[in-house]
Design an enzyme around this catalytic site. Structure first.
Site, PDB file in Angstrom:
ATOM      1  N   ASP A  36       0.833  -1.197   0.000  1.00 50.92           N
ATOM      2  CA  ASP A  36       0.000   0.000   0.000  1.00 50.92           C
ATOM      3  C   ASP A  36       0.871   1.252   0.000  1.00 50.92           C
ATOM      4  OD1 ASP A  36      -2.109   1.747   0.273  1.00 50.92           O
ATOM      5  OD2 ASP A  36      -3.065   0.626   1.881  1.00 50.92           O
ATOM      6  N   ASP A  37       0.669   2.114  -0.998  1.00 56.73           N
ATOM      7  CA  ASP A  37       1.422   3.379  -1.097  1.00 56.73           C
ATOM      8  C   ASP A  37       2.923   3.153  -1.272  1.00 56.73           C
ATOM      9  OD1 ASP A  37      -1.013   4.579  -0.726  1.00 56.73           O
ATOM     10  OD2 ASP A  37      -0.458   5.743   1.030  1.00 56.73           O
TER      11      ASP A  37
ATOM     12  N   CYS B 294      -6.131   3.646  -4.100  1.00 51.95           N
ATOM     13  CA  CYS B 294      -6.107   2.233  -3.735  1.00 51.95           C
ATOM     14  C   CYS B 294      -7.351   1.443  -4.122  1.00 51.95           C
ATOM     15  CB  CYS B 294      -5.818   2.091  -2.246  1.00 51.95           C
ATOM     16  SG  CYS B 294      -6.796   3.161  -1.192  1.00 51.95           S
TER      17      CYS B 294
ATOM     18  N   ARG C  95      -7.543  -2.016  -6.449  1.00 50.14           N
ATOM     19  CA  ARG C  95      -7.932  -3.306  -5.885  1.00 50.14           C
ATOM     20  C   ARG C  95      -9.146  -3.890  -6.603  1.00 50.14           C
ATOM     21  NH1 ARG C  95      -5.126  -3.606  -0.860  1.00 50.14           N
ATOM     22  NH2 ARG C  95      -3.863  -1.721  -0.698  1.00 50.14           N
TER      23      ARG C  95
ATOM     24  N   LYS D 164      -5.845  -5.588   4.052  1.00 51.11           N
ATOM     25  CA  LYS D 164      -6.719  -4.465   3.683  1.00 51.11           C
ATOM     26  C   LYS D 164      -7.728  -4.897   2.625  1.00 51.11           C
ATOM     27  CE  LYS D 164      -6.438   0.192   1.663  1.00 51.11           C
ATOM     28  NZ  LYS D 164      -5.553   1.363   1.465  1.00 51.11           N
TER      29      LYS D 164
ATOM     30  N   HIS E  16     -11.024  -2.573   1.748  1.00 52.39           N
ATOM     31  CA  HIS E  16     -11.311  -1.242   1.184  1.00 52.39           C
ATOM     32  C   HIS E  16     -12.079  -1.329  -0.126  1.00 52.39           C
ATOM     33  CE1 HIS E  16      -9.763   3.169   0.799  1.00 52.39           C
ATOM     34  NE2 HIS E  16     -10.890   3.071   1.496  1.00 52.39           N
TER      35      HIS E  16
ATOM     36  N   LYS F 148       1.206   9.851  -5.530  1.00 51.44           N
ATOM     37  CA  LYS F 148      -0.099   9.167  -5.507  1.00 51.44           C
ATOM     38  C   LYS F 148      -1.211  10.176  -5.779  1.00 51.44           C
ATOM     39  CE  LYS F 148      -3.198   7.210  -1.959  1.00 51.44           C
ATOM     40  NZ  LYS F 148      -3.277   6.727  -0.556  1.00 51.44           N
TER      41      LYS F 148
ATOM     42  N   HIS G  10       1.393   2.302   3.772  1.00 52.66           N
ATOM     43  CA  HIS G  10       0.414   3.351   4.077  1.00 52.66           C
ATOM     44  C   HIS G  10       0.584   3.836   5.511  1.00 52.66           C
ATOM     45  CE1 HIS G  10      -3.534   5.280   4.482  1.00 52.66           C
ATOM     46  NE2 HIS G  10      -3.767   5.072   3.197  1.00 52.66           N
TER      47      HIS G  10
ATOM     48  N   ASP H 136      -0.461  -0.666  -4.807  1.00 51.74           N
ATOM     49  CA  ASP H 136      -1.766  -0.206  -5.289  1.00 51.74           C
ATOM     50  C   ASP H 136      -1.711   1.188  -5.910  1.00 51.74           C
ATOM     51  OD1 ASP H 136      -1.405   1.227  -2.949  1.00 51.74           O
ATOM     52  OD2 ASP H 136      -3.346   0.718  -2.075  1.00 51.74           O
ATOM     53  N   ASN H 137      -0.664   1.951  -5.637  1.00 50.94           N
ATOM     54  CA  ASN H 137      -0.453   3.273  -6.228  1.00 50.94           C
ATOM     55  C   ASN H 137       0.909   3.770  -5.756  1.00 50.94           C
ATOM     56  OD1 ASN H 137      -3.047   3.921  -4.009  1.00 50.94           O
ATOM     57  ND2 ASN H 137      -0.990   4.610  -3.498  1.00 50.94           N
TER      58      ASN H 137
END
Length: 764
Positions: free
Chosen positions: A69-70, A107, A111, A167, A169, A426, A259, A365-366
């Site tokens: 994540d991130d 994100c 996903r 995660k 989300h 991002k 993240h 994810d980004n």
């Protein structure tokens, strides 16, 4: 720390036949796959051994998606970083690295595209799941439409068992209640088991955790860290599966790192002490040069300037350098810790004989986030509410950065380092926002080990690639719902053929910021919140020749730009990008009328599971009251009646020393109202009434049996997001909203609470 790790196994468990491997190779080189319709992955052993039917047998290969994540493009050592990531490096050395792989700018859309093989807008996830814009915006409902079956649903029809961890989300935040609705939770989307969290982030040491469809309390577990616990659970799933189930499995590991909040055991931060004293200018240049040496970026790539607002490291004060280096030490430590957890997972696959028969794909994810701001952040509620954190406050938390006593995120200068060699961050459609590492490890299907692939690919192409490798044809209907076509394009051929073409066209959009890629060209529209979309300035880059988007050709190539803009309009219409919105943090204020959170009255009872903040009564910028009928035998029976949040923000209503207290924690100040009289025993009704007197300001008054016993001004309340911890009745779970309980921990109420009633001023 080992520098070289090999995952190869001399005693690997082979579960696919020679004919199966030949079929995979045929698919990968563009040959026509055999018709496998109607076959299942659970063929009996006798059928598998029947040579006359081998051409009809689908591979029983396991699938593992690992999503960070991130994570910035350069944060793994195999993509240029100085951070120690030996376990992912080993996977890269024995697999393939893709250097032209793309995701969506944020994100949830990434996903959704990953799990469905479709464009995120088309499946209802154009933006993050926190923002449900209601029926007028079908592309922004914070959920995956039933017409877009997930890979778990599709492979479930083929005999697979599916496990999701970490995660999620991908369900509207207002649906994250202990009683559902569950149809958008992992088990409602085809997964058989789930261990993780539903929203965008959670504390790593005391998270809000869901096990299958139930919230569970993990605060009593010693030395708990979510990344470790997630992999423990993943390994348990696999152990149980291979011990009792002959079918293949799908597993998704969705780490909370990198993240915010950046939180990791102290020893990982200490590993990097002094490592970043040289500063972000030096480290970014070193990564850039290392990427060229590795072949991750072309020799022709230009080194971009610092992003706007980022000062030269040498121009910072000693105090700023000290603080900012600490943020990066914690970030690097978290990355190494995460890499170790990936290593534990991979080693477990090897130990049970499944590694060689598992396709592993690792991605982000980004790109790295800009939310830390110029100075970094130790309180991500303040960050989400666009409230600055000054140096004095940050330095007070210096020793807490990376621990459970802060919710840390690094400053923008380090975010650009993570995104090396690209500019920006991002949530943009520059490469920094949408280009991600992709490592593919598949011993039975990749012979060209350690190589780099430069084909253009998108996250929506991942699942179609898996379907091709497995010989799976997605069903036309799932549970009676007609399915939309896949939008992604398989890149399975690139696993064995480095010369194959990549994807030709891909559209992007995030809150009005948009881009279109086509055959090596890319056009970007930069949008400012509140401005008309038709007035957005466009930029044009020939990214096939200009990898770092250094040379804007919009003026030099006006005809090409117009061609790209028309192509964007075509793709936007085809993939439901319209209608566009330009949501900023005010997206948190979107509460559709068809959600439970839109109610004006709530009644909660003792022993209710903790209710996540995003599903709690929507009190932002409105008058409301909390009423609690209770009973006490003694004036010594104190404790929390209701609390929401933790040390970084929230509110709490409690009795202490026989006084009634309401406290509102902004994150940079705590407002306190206390009764001027003691509270009687027996049956009593207490109440807190907040009367809004202006935008994000008001008066809090407390009452006992209808009589006002205290009042005080609250000079500021949160404009967008109240907290990242939920609501508890009769105690203050997880972290405490105020230090004023003393040494009471969760400070559970010792009397009896009948119920807790929220009444909110109508917004209609």
């Amino acid at each position: 720390m080992p520098k070289e790790i090999s995952w190869s196994s001399p005693t690997k468990k082979l579960t696919a036949t020679v004919a199966t491997l030949a079929m995979i190779s045929g698919c990968a080189t563009g040959n026509t796959a055999p018709d496998l319709a109607g076959e299942t992955a659970a063929k009996s052993a006798s059928e598998n051994q029947n040579a006359s039917r081998e051409s009809e047998i689908k591979p029983d290969t396991n699938i593992a998606y690992i999503v960070l994540d991130d994570l910035g493009f350069s944060d793994l050592a195999s993509y240029g970083s100085e951070i120690e990531t030996p376990h992912t490096d080993a996977l890269a050395d024995e697999g393939l690295r893709y250097n032209n792989f793309h995701v969506n700018p944020t994100c949830s859309p990434t996903r959704a595209a990953l799990l469905t093989g479709r464009q995120a807008h088309s499946v209802g996830m154009a933006t993050v799941a926190n923002f449900d814009m209601g029926p007028d915006y079908p592309n922004k409902r914070g959920r995956i439409n039933p017409e877009a079956g997930t890979i778990a649903e599709v492979l479930g029809e083929e005999g697979y068992t599916s496990y999701a961890l970490g995660k999620w989300h991908l369900s509207p935040s207002h649906q994250a209640t202990p009683s559902g609705p569950y149809e958008n939770w992992p088990l409602g989307k085809g997964f058989d088991r789930f261990y993780g969290f539903l929203e965008d982030s959670t504390d790593q040491f005391q998270p809000e955790i869901v096990n299958d469809n139930s919230f569970v309390d993990v605060t009593g577990e010693d030395d708990y860290h979510f990344s470790e616990a997630m992999v423990d659970q993943a390994n348990q799933y696999i152990t149980d599966h291979v011990s009792t189930n002959d079918a293949p499995f799908l597993i998704t590991l969705n780490f909370g790192s990198q993240h915010q909040p950046v939180q990791v055991p102290d020893e990982y931060i200490e590993m990097y002490e002094g490592k970043y004293d040289e500063g972000w200018d030096v480290i970014r240049k070193q990564r850039f040069e290392r990427q060229k040496e590795l072949g991750i970026i072309p020799e022709s790539a230009e080194f971009v300037d610092r992003n706007p607002g980022i000062p030269a490291w040498e121009d910072l004060s000693e105090e700023e350098q000290k603080l900012f280096a600490r943020f990066q030490e914690a970030y690097a430590g978290m990355m190494t810790h995460t890499d170790e957890q990936i290593g534990r997972f991979v080693e477990h696959l090897r130990s049970v004989g499944e590694l060689d028969n598992t396709i592993i794909m690792i991605m982000s994810d980004n790109g790295a986030s800009v939310l830390g701001g110029p100075n970094g952040s130790v309180n991500h509620t303040l960050t989400y509410n666009v409230i600055p954190q000054e140096m004095d406050m940050l330095m007070e938390h210096y020793d807490k950065i990376g621990t459970n006593a802060a919710k840390a995120e690094f400053p923008n200068g380090w975010a650009q380092v993570s995104n090396t060699p690209f500019k920006m961050y991002k949530a943009t459609t520059y490469e920094a926002g949408i280009r991600s590492p992709l490592i593919v490890h598949y011993p039975e299907g990749i012979k060209d080990k350690g190589k780099i692939r430069d084909q253009y690919a998108h996250v929506s192409d991942i699942t179609p690639t898996i379907y091709e490798l497995l010989g799976v044809e997605p069903p036309k209907e799932i549970d009676g719902v007609k399915q939309m076509e896949l939008h992604g394009e398989s890149f399975a051929e690139s696993l064995t053929n480095p010369e194959t073409e990549g994807k030709q066209t891909q559209v992007y959009e995030s809150n009005g910021v948009r881009a279109i890629y086509d055959d090596g060209w890319k056009a970007i529209a930069n949008h400012q919140l509140g401005e008309p979309f038709e007035e957005d300035p466009w930029e044009l880059y020939h990214v096939a020749e200009d990898a770092t988007e250094s040379n804007n050709l919009a003026e030099a190539e006006p005809k090409k730009l117009e061609e790209m803009k028309k192509l964007f309009e075509k793709e936007a219409k085809q993939y439901d990008v319209l209608p566009m919105t330009d949501l900023g943090p005010d997206g948190f204020l979107s509460v559709p009328e068809d959600s439970q959170r839109a109610k004006d009255r709530f009644v909660f009872y003792p022993d209710m599971s903790q209710l996540p903040e995003a599903a709690s009564p929507f009190i932002l910028n409105r008058s409301f009251s909390i009423t609690v009928p209770l009973f006490r035998d003694s004036t010594e029976e104190d404790g929390v009646l209701v609390a929401l949040g933790g040390y970084q923000s929230g509110y709490t209503f409690y009795l202490k020393d026989n006084r009634l207290v309401y406290e509102y924690n902004m994150g940079n100040e705590i407002y306190r109202v206390e009764s001027d009289t003691e509270i009687p025993t027996g049956e009593t009704t207490v109440k807190m009434q907040f009367d809004k007197t202006g935008d994000h300001i008001g008066t809090a008054s407390i009452y006992v049996d209808g009589k006002q016993v205290g009042s005080g001004e609250i000079d500021q309340t949160h404009p967008f997001k109240l907290s990242f911890e939920g609501l508890s009745v009769g105690k203050d779970s997880l972290y405490q909203v105020t230090p004023n309980y003393g040494e009471e921990g969760i400070f559970e109420f010792e009397g009896e609470i009948e119920k807790v009633i929220y009444e909110l001023e109508s917004q209609k």
